[in-house]
Structure formats: C-alpha cells, structure tokens
Design a protein around this motif. Structure first.
Motif, PDB file in Angstrom:
ATOM      1  N   ALA A  99       4.420  35.263 -96.804  1.00  0.00           N
ATOM      2  CA  ALA A  99       3.549  36.195 -97.529  1.00  0.00           C
ATOM      3  C   ALA A  99       2.603  36.909 -96.573  1.00  0.00           C
ATOM      4  CB  ALA A  99       2.761  35.448 -98.599  1.00  0.00           C
ATOM      5  N   GLY A 100       2.174  36.194 -95.528  1.00  0.00           N
ATOM      6  CA  GLY A 100       1.313  36.831 -94.531  1.00  0.00           C
ATOM      7  C   GLY A 100       2.015  37.991 -93.842  1.00  0.00           C
ATOM      8  N   VAL A 101       3.297  37.839 -93.531  1.00  0.00           N
ATOM      9  CA  VAL A 101       4.070  38.936 -92.924  1.00  0.00           C
ATOM     10  C   VAL A 101       4.123  40.127 -93.885  1.00  0.00           C
ATOM     11  CG1 VAL A 101       6.303  39.627 -91.989  1.00  0.00           C
ATOM     12  CG2 VAL A 101       5.427  37.328 -91.551  1.00  0.00           C
ATOM     13  N   LEU A 102       4.360  39.834 -95.166  1.00  0.00           N
ATOM     14  CA  LEU A 102       4.415  40.911 -96.158  1.00  0.00           C
ATOM     15  C   LEU A 102       3.062  41.626 -96.273  1.00  0.00           C
ATOM     16  CD1 LEU A 102       6.468  39.185 -99.007  1.00  0.00           C
ATOM     17  CD2 LEU A 102       7.265  40.929 -97.405  1.00  0.00           C
ATOM     18  N   LEU A 103       1.975  40.855 -96.149  1.00  0.00           N
ATOM     19  CA  LEU A 103       0.644  41.457 -96.238  1.00  0.00           C
ATOM     20  C   LEU A 103       0.426  42.455 -95.098  1.00  0.00           C
ATOM     21  CD1 LEU A 103      -2.206  41.691 -97.377  1.00  0.00           C
ATOM     22  CD2 LEU A 103      -2.837  39.686 -96.001  1.00  0.00           C
ATOM     23  N   PHE A 104       0.811  42.071 -93.883  1.00  0.00           N
ATOM     24  CA  PHE A 104       0.639  42.991 -92.767  1.00  0.00           C
ATOM     25  C   PHE A 104       1.550  44.211 -92.902  1.00  0.00           C
ATOM     26  CE2 PHE A 104      -1.135  39.159 -90.709  1.00  0.00           C
ATOM     27  CZ  PHE A 104      -2.344  39.703 -90.326  1.00  0.00           C
ATOM     28  N   GLY A 105       2.703  44.010 -93.504  1.00  0.00           N
ATOM     29  CA  GLY A 105       3.561  45.156 -93.778  1.00  0.00           C
ATOM     30  C   GLY A 105       2.918  46.115 -94.764  1.00  0.00           C
ATOM     31  N   ALA A 106       2.223  45.540 -95.764  1.00  0.00           N
ATOM     32  CA  ALA A 106       1.533  46.380 -96.740  1.00  0.00           C
ATOM     33  C   ALA A 106       0.406  47.165 -96.076  1.00  0.00           C
ATOM     34  CB  ALA A 106       0.975  45.509 -97.869  1.00  0.00           C
ATOM     35  N   LEU A 107      -0.285  46.532 -95.125  1.00  0.00           N
ATOM     36  CA  LEU A 107      -1.343  47.244 -94.400  1.00  0.00           C
ATOM     37  C   LEU A 107      -0.751  48.388 -93.573  1.00  0.00           C
ATOM     38  CD1 LEU A 107      -3.532  44.227 -93.173  1.00  0.00           C
ATOM     39  CD2 LEU A 107      -4.021  45.811 -95.051  1.00  0.00           C
ATOM     40  N   GLY A 108       0.408  48.146 -92.960  1.00  0.00           N
ATOM     41  CA  GLY A 108       1.070  49.213 -92.213  1.00  0.00           C
ATOM     42  C   GLY A 108       1.476  50.357 -93.113  1.00  0.00           C
ATOM     43  N   ALA A 109       1.994  50.023 -94.303  1.00  0.00           N
ATOM     44  CA  ALA A 109       2.381  51.068 -95.248  1.00  0.00           C
ATOM     45  C   ALA A 109       1.171  51.869 -95.710  1.00  0.00           C
ATOM     46  CB  ALA A 109       3.081  50.431 -96.456  1.00  0.00           C
ATOM     47  N   ALA A 110       0.050  51.166 -95.948  1.00  0.00           N
ATOM     48  CA  ALA A 110      -1.174  51.866 -96.354  1.00  0.00           C
ATOM     49  C   ALA A 110      -1.653  52.793 -95.251  1.00  0.00           C
ATOM     50  CB  ALA A 110      -2.257  50.851 -96.710  1.00  0.00           C
ATOM     51  N   ALA A 111      -1.563  52.336 -93.993  1.00  0.00           N
ATOM     52  CA  ALA A 111      -1.967  53.185 -92.872  1.00  0.00           C
ATOM     53  C   ALA A 111      -1.080  54.418 -92.793  1.00  0.00           C
ATOM     54  CB  ALA A 111      -1.894  52.397 -91.559  1.00  0.00           C
ATOM     55  N   ALA A 112       0.220  54.245 -93.048  1.00  0.00           N
ATOM     56  CA  ALA A 112       1.143  55.384 -93.005  1.00  0.00           C
ATOM     57  C   ALA A 112       0.796  56.421 -94.068  1.00  0.00           C
ATOM     58  CB  ALA A 112       2.579  54.892 -93.195  1.00  0.00           C
ATOM     59  N   LEU A 113       0.443  55.952 -95.256  1.00  0.00           N
ATOM     60  CA  LEU A 113       0.123  56.881 -96.346  1.00  0.00           C
ATOM     61  C   LEU A 113      -1.230  57.556 -96.147  1.00  0.00           C
ATOM     62  CD1 LEU A 113       1.356  54.760 -99.398  1.00  0.00           C
ATOM     63  CD2 LEU A 113       2.512  56.681 -98.291  1.00  0.00           C
ATOM     64  N   SER A 114      -2.106  56.922 -95.359  1.00  0.00           N
ATOM     65  CA  SER A 114      -3.439  57.491 -95.158  1.00  0.00           C
ATOM     66  C   SER A 114      -3.494  58.527 -94.045  1.00  0.00           C
ATOM     67  CB  SER A 114      -4.434  56.366 -94.824  1.00  0.00           C
ATOM     68  OG  SER A 114      -4.175  55.836 -93.523  1.00  0.00           O
ATOM     69  N   ARG A 115      -2.420  58.659 -93.241  1.00  0.00           N
ATOM     70  CA  ARG A 115      -2.451  59.592 -92.129  1.00  0.00           C
ATOM     71  C   ARG A 115      -2.527  61.033 -92.631  1.00  0.00           C
ATOM     72  NH1 ARG A 115      -4.715  58.310 -88.980  1.00  0.00           N
ATOM     73  NH2 ARG A 115      -3.810  59.618 -87.346  1.00  0.00           N
ATOM     74  N   PRO A 116      -3.249  61.895 -91.919  1.00  0.00           N
ATOM     75  CA  PRO A 116      -3.376  63.288 -92.372  1.00  0.00           C
ATOM     76  C   PRO A 116      -2.062  64.052 -92.362  1.00  0.00           C
ATOM     77  CG  PRO A 116      -4.335  62.988 -90.186  1.00  0.00           C
ATOM     78  CD  PRO A 116      -4.058  61.630 -90.717  1.00  0.00           C
ATOM     79  N   ASP A 117      -1.089  63.599 -91.568  1.00  0.00           N
ATOM     80  CA  ASP A 117       0.210  64.283 -91.531  1.00  0.00           C
ATOM     81  C   ASP A 117       1.261  63.550 -92.350  1.00  0.00           C
ATOM     82  OD1 ASP A 117       0.296  62.075 -89.829  1.00  0.00           O
ATOM     83  OD2 ASP A 117       1.790  62.991 -88.514  1.00  0.00           O
ATOM     84  N   SER A 118       0.815  62.641 -93.244  1.00  0.00           N
ATOM     85  CA  SER A 118       1.764  61.861 -94.037  1.00  0.00           C
ATOM     86  C   SER A 118       2.653  62.777 -94.880  1.00  0.00           C
ATOM     87  CB  SER A 118       1.004  60.892 -94.951  1.00  0.00           C
ATOM     88  OG  SER A 118       1.895  60.229 -95.826  1.00  0.00           O
ATOM     89  N   SER A 119       3.940  62.424 -94.919  1.00  0.00           N
ATOM     90  CA  SER A 119       4.882  63.204 -95.719  1.00  0.00           C
ATOM     91  C   SER A 119       5.151  62.559 -97.075  1.00  0.00           C
ATOM     92  CB  SER A 119       6.202  63.385 -94.957  1.00  0.00           C
ATOM     93  OG  SER A 119       6.794  62.131 -94.686  1.00  0.00           O
ATOM     94  N   GLY A 120       4.363  61.549 -97.426  1.00  0.00           N
ATOM     95  CA  GLY A 120       4.509  60.927 -98.735  1.00  0.00           C
ATOM     96  C   GLY A 120       4.985  59.487 -98.645  1.00  0.00           C
ATOM     97  N   LEU A 121       5.501  58.982 -99.753  1.00  0.00           N
ATOM     98  CA  LEU A 121       5.890  57.573 -99.856  1.00  0.00           C
ATOM     99  C   LEU A 121       6.943  57.170 -98.846  1.00  0.00           C
ATOM    100  CD1 LEU A 121       5.951  57.104-103.743  1.00  0.00           C
ATOM    101  CD2 LEU A 121       4.275  56.212-102.118  1.00  0.00           C
ATOM    102  N   THR A 122       7.761  58.107 -98.408  1.00  0.00           N
ATOM    103  CA  THR A 122       8.806  57.746 -97.442  1.00  0.00           C
ATOM    104  C   THR A 122       8.215  57.211 -96.139  1.00  0.00           C
ATOM    105  OG1 THR A 122       8.866  60.055 -96.693  1.00  0.00           O
ATOM    106  CG2 THR A 122      10.483  59.382 -98.351  1.00  0.00           C
ATOM    107  N   ASP A 123       6.987  57.630 -95.804  1.00  0.00           N
ATOM    108  CA  ASP A 123       6.367  57.143 -94.576  1.00  0.00           C
ATOM    109  C   ASP A 123       6.030  55.654 -94.654  1.00  0.00           C
ATOM    110  OD1 ASP A 123       6.571  59.521 -93.319  1.00  0.00           O
ATOM    111  OD2 ASP A 123       4.433  59.991 -93.266  1.00  0.00           O
ATOM    112  N   ALA A 124       5.952  55.113 -95.875  1.00  0.00           N
ATOM    113  CA  ALA A 124       5.654  53.691 -96.029  1.00  0.00           C
ATOM    114  C   ALA A 124       6.907  52.823 -95.926  1.00  0.00           C
ATOM    115  CB  ALA A 124       4.977  53.444 -97.378  1.00  0.00           C
ATOM    116  N   VAL A 125       8.079  53.443 -95.993  1.00  0.00           N
ATOM    117  CA  VAL A 125       9.336  52.685 -96.000  1.00  0.00           C
ATOM    118  C   VAL A 125       9.537  51.866 -94.732  1.00  0.00           C
ATOM    119  CG1 VAL A 125      11.856  52.890 -96.082  1.00  0.00           C
ATOM    120  CG2 VAL A 125      10.428  54.232 -97.659  1.00  0.00           C
TER     121      VAL A 125
END
Length: 534
Positions: A99-125
């Motif tokens: 679960a800890g690994v999944l949590l860090f993955g979720a943080l990475g996905a959140a960081a991807a979505l927060s970037r100013p050049d984010s292209s949307g949900l696909t960046d979290a994949v």
C-alpha cells in the motif's frame, strides 16, 4: 516470529527491486504517453517549483547547468531510501508495504496532474501503472521470504517431535525461488528501462528531423560585420561570440522539449490585442528576418559569474508582429503593460510591453550563430530582448503570447519573489588571470569582458590592491547590445595582489561596488581576483 537481520536485508532488497521495476515500467509508459509525464520528471518539476528562491539560486551557483542532473539523482536517492524502508516494513506486513508503494504512486500522479503543462489524466497513467507494478512485485517477493520463514518454523517444530521428519521440509526451494524471482525482476526491469529510453529517442526523431530540414533564409536586415578590433587576441579571455555548445543554459526543464517544427504554433492574444492571431513556423520564415548580435545574461549570474554569453541571432521583430495584432505600448495608450510568454513546458515569463516595443531589437529568434536554434536553447522559437535579464525576456520553446497587466498576473518568477522588471545591471568580469593564479613578475595582461546591454560600455577601470583606478584598453564596440572586451597591461611585482575591475556605461552610470545578492533583480558589486606573483 520476528524476522532476523538477514531476512530484513532481503526485505530491503525486495523493496529496492520493486522500486526499480516501478520506475522502469513508468518510464516505458511515459515514453508512450509523453516523456514529460515520467514520475521523476513530474516530481522533479514539483520540487523545483516548491524550492525557495535562495535555495534554487544556490543550486545554480554551485552546480550550474548540472543542477537538473543533481536534482534527478537526489530524487532517485530518496526513492531508493523509501523503497528500502517499505521493503523492511513489508516483512512485518506485506499489505501495508504494498500500500505504501501505491501511495507514492498516487503522489506521483497528483504531481503530474498539477504541472502547468499537464495534458490531463493521461499524464497520471505512468505513475499509476508503475506503482501497481511495484506494489505487486513487493508483495510477491516478500511473500517468498515469508514462506521461507514459515518453512523454518515448521522445521523446528517437526524436529522436536522426531528428527526423521526434518528432511521433509523444503527450505532450499524457497531460497532458490526468491533468488530466481529477484534476478528475473532485475533483468526484466533493466530491459523495460532500456526499451523506454529507446522509445523516447524514437519519439524525438521527428523533431530532430524537422530541425535538420530547416534552412534559414538570408535576413532582410543582416547584422553588420563584427569589427576586427572587437576581439582581442589574449589567452584566457572569453571569445567575443560564444559557441552554441558553450552558451549558458539556465531553465527549469528536466526534459528538454523536442518540438516538431511542422506542428508548432504561436498564439497572440489578450488585453489590447484587436486582431488575435496564430502563426506557424513557415509564417515566420515568410516575414522579414533581421540578424543581430545580442548578449544575454541570467539574473542568477553572480558577480564575475559565467552565465552571460554573446551570440548572433536571427528572427522576426516582435514589435512589428505585435503592432500588426493591434497592440500599442502604454506610452501610446495601450491597456496592457505586461507581455506574458508561455513555453510548451508551462513556464511563464513576463516582459514589459514598453521595453519590447520601444525600438530595441526584441526578437522572436529562430536562429543562433548561423544555425537553427539548438533544442537546449529554445528550438523552434524563443524570445530575445536586449537589455533585460533572461527571466523577464528570454522565453524558450515559446508557444503563446498574452498581453495583460502587471497588476493582474504574476508570472512564474514573480510568484517566487523575483522582481517584475529587471533591466541588466552594468557589470564587468576578469577572465584572466584566474583566481589564485601564480603569474611571473613583469607585464601580466589582465583582461575580460564588460556589459550593459542596450546602454553600452563607455569605460573599464582596473585597480591593483587598494591603489588608484587605471583605465583599461577597450576593444572596438560591436553594438550597445553586446558585451565588450577589455585589457590592462599590469606591471606585476612579487607577492600577493588583489585585482578589481569596474565598468561605466554610456549613460555615465559607474558600476557600483555595493555587493547585493542575485535576488530579487540581479547581483551587483565589483569583481576581484587574488593572485600571487612569483
């Protein structure tokens, strides 16, 4: 039974292997989605954005253009430590570790979505797929170790009941299974990582090919030849024209954007733009191009620092393009006083509209020193505005220009405490002799460069120790937008000496000796070097 130290070490190894596999898979998926969605890139970008300006400035001073590599290595080191910890904890509870690994993955996905050049949900994949892969592998690897532990416990129990039953416990099979699984994970992860790199390389080939096809037209307004006496023949002095490979690079892009010139577009819009417009690269090529020698300086350049360079740029007059869109500067009644340029990586840079349209050679540059812009320096198009520090003028990989006001919008650097307006300060630098050099007594040539873009250099003076100022010889001036070389023949005497330089610009302003930090609008002070004459 609590796991012993050897077993905990194997648990830590499991965590590292799972983390390595997670990153490798994420990199491969990012190569399919887009390289900028890589977990290391998005987390690194978020770290850069969250870093206080003084710390960021310190990193640039100490690591230079290698600051991005240092950041990425730091991220990998932190991930490794976290993976070790999760692997050890998983020996106590596999589900919590996974679960800890999944949590860090979720943080990475959140960081991807927060970037100013984010292209949307696909960046979290990429972060999501990598995290799931890592969690499953950690669960399986620790499961093998847990099974080994249970095997040994069973052996002890059976041994107490009867020694003839001990041989029936297959402990060796569990150890072999863990080793095989670990080696397989490492090998497959390495293969996946290589595949991701190769795929990333192939994605950039179209952009590379499009740059190779660019043929720069002859400029309608070519630059004047550089005066022969503008370059001094002195060993150790900076060349008048900085080669592209040696030109400084300071930006926040962890992955250099590689843009296919056939798909690039520039949009001009905003306050006071009566005729919003869009431009392709071919549209710019069809306009009149001008060629100019312009020195650029980074605001993070310390006194005597290396982040200044001179190049011959070719491009379109930005003021003409804005005028065609109906833009007027504030001095002529225009409602917008700030031009916000946006890069494909989400960077925003704010420039004073008045400065861009006051007659100086502000460019949308497409060429640098006789060739299309290098990718690292903004291909296909970047801004170049003489007289302003790069963080308020030199947007690379530009794709959008919005006219607005300083009161209504703070661009990237202004939000981090840097000044909104930043004309280049009058500065000078000693290139030779180097600090702590040991020249011989006699004539020693002291030489370097001085700059005050869009004002020009009128005089350079050198002081030995606490003595009087002596006027140096100035090389011929190319234009007031370029730096100027200087030299001073010093009759050196044995012992330790401090050499200091200062410049005076064409407005009569003498370079101040008052030392200031780079924040908020550029460093100031006199550059000095200490030498020992033999």
């Amino acid at each position: 039974m609590r796991p012993g130290r050897p077993r905990l070490a194997l648990g830590a190894l499991s965590g590292v292997l799972a983390g390595f596999a997670s990153l490798a898979v994420a990199e491969l998926v990012a190569a399919v989605v887009r390289p900028q969605s890589s977990p290391v890139v998005v987390v690194g970008g978020a770290a850069i954005d969250a870093t206080p300006a003084p710390v960021k400035d310190w990193a640039i001073r100490h690591f230079g253009t290698g600051d991005k590599l240092v950041l990425q290595l730091g991220i990998l080191a932190v991930i490794s430590v976290l993976a070790l910890a999760l692997g050890v904890y998983a020996m106590h509870c596999r589900r919590v570790g996974a679960a800890g690994v999944l949590l860090f993955g979720a943080l990475g996905a959140a960081a991807a979505l927060s970037r100013p050049d984010s292209s949307g949900l696909t960046d979290a994949v990429p972060s999501g797929v990598g995290a799931v892969t890592g969690a499953l592998l950690l669960y399986v690897l620790v499961g093998l170790l847990t099974a080994m532990r249970r095997s040994r416990a069973t052996e002890c129990q059976l041994g107490n009941d009867g020694a003839e039953l001990v041989a029936a416990v297959p402990e060796e099979w569990d150890r072999r299974g863990f080793v095989l699984a670990s080696v397989s994970v490492a090998a497959v992860s390495a293969g996946v990582g290589v595949a991701g790199r190769l795929l990333n390389s192939s994605r950039g080939r179209d952009a590379i090919a499009s740059r190779e096809r660019v043929v720069l037209p002859l400029p309608g307004a070519p630059a004047q030849p550089v005066p022969k006496r503008a370059e001094l023949r002195i060993a150790g002095i900076s060349p008048f024209v900085t080669p592209n490979n040696d030109f400084y690079r300071v930006d926040t892009a962890l992955v250099v954007p590689r843009i296919d010139v056939t798909t690039w577009r520039l949009r001009v819009h905003g306050k006071g733009v009566r005729r919003p417009a869009g431009y392709s690269f071919d549209d710019l090529l069809r306009r009149e191009l001008i060629e100019r020698d312009i020195t650029l300086t980074c605001v993070s350049n310390e006194v005597g620092g290396p982040y200044a360079g001179n190049a011959r740029w070719i491009g379109v007059r930005l003021a003409d393009l804005l005028a065609e869109c109906g833009v007027k500067p504030p001095s002529r009644g225009g409602p917008a006083d700030q031009l916000v340029s946006r890069s494909v990586d989400g960077m925003t840079i704010g420039s004073p509209v008045e400065d861009v349209m006051d007659g100086r050679d502000a460019l949308l540059a497409i060429g640098m020193n006789g060739e299309p812009l290098p990718f690292e320096h903004g291909f296909p198009v970047r801004m170049v505005v003489p007289g302003l520090y790069g963080y308020v003028s030199a947007c690379k990989w530009i794709q959008d220009i919005e006219l607005t006001t300083f009161d209504s919008y703070d661009p990237y650097w202004a939000r981090r405490g840097w000044a909104r307006r930043a004309p280049v300060k009058t500065e000078s630098r000693i290139d030779t002799p180097k600090p702590f050099a040991r020249p011989r007594a006699g004539t020693v040539m002291v030489a370097g460069v001085a700059w005050a873009q869009h004002r020009g250099i009128d005089k350079v003076e050198v002081r030995i120790d606490d003595g009087p100022w002596h006027e140096a010889h100035l090389a011929a001036e190319d234009t007031r937008d370029t730096w100027r070389q200087w030299s001073f023949p010093w009759q050196a005497t044995p012992g330790g000496h401090t050499l200091t330089v200062r410049a005076t610009d064409r407005t009569g302003r003498v370079q101040t000796g008052r030392r200031t930090r780079t924040i908020p609008d550029g460093a100031s002070g006199w550059h000095s070097v200490v030498v020992t004459v033999a």
